[in-house]
Design a protein around this motif. Sequence first.
Motif, PDB file in Angstrom:
ATOM      1  N   ASN A  33      35.270 -12.004 -21.182  1.00 57.54           N
ATOM      2  CA  ASN A  33      36.621 -11.487 -21.408  1.00 57.54           C
ATOM      3  C   ASN A  33      37.109 -11.822 -22.811  1.00 57.54           C
ATOM      4  O   ASN A  33      37.816 -11.028 -23.433  1.00 57.54           O
ATOM      5  N   LYS A  34      36.728 -12.978 -23.321  1.00 58.61           N
ATOM      6  CA  LYS A  34      37.144 -13.380 -24.659  1.00 58.61           C
ATOM      7  C   LYS A  34      36.498 -12.482 -25.705  1.00 58.61           C
ATOM      8  O   LYS A  34      37.124 -12.132 -26.709  1.00 58.61           O
ATOM      9  N   GLU A  35      35.246 -12.089 -25.492  1.00 58.31           N
ATOM     10  CA  GLU A  35      34.564 -11.203 -26.436  1.00 58.31           C
ATOM     11  C   GLU A  35      35.169  -9.806 -26.428  1.00 58.31           C
ATOM     12  O   GLU A  35      35.214  -9.142 -27.467  1.00 58.31           O
ATOM     13  N   LYS A  36      35.630  -9.350 -25.274  1.00 55.59           N
ATOM     14  CA  LYS A  36      36.189  -8.004 -25.159  1.00 55.59           C
ATOM     15  C   LYS A  36      37.567  -7.878 -25.803  1.00 55.59           C
ATOM     16  O   LYS A  36      37.976  -6.782 -26.166  1.00 55.59           O
TER      17      LYS A  36
END
Length: 63
Positions: A33-36
């Motif tokens: 989720n952090k990468e997205k």
Amino acid sequence: MAKSDELVKYITQQVVTYIDTPKDVRQQAKAINKEKREHWQTRWFGMLPMAARMLFDQIKPKK
């Protein structure tokens, strides 16, 4: 009174789901989720930082 019962039921379900998932799976999901997520400048200011950068690049004298 019915809405508060539904809220308690929902919160309980979410807590149980959280507790049942292994720590590794939670950490992987958090990393994905952090990468997205968009960059903080885009999330806070939209396209303004990019537009300003393009404008300054055009104005800057070229060597």
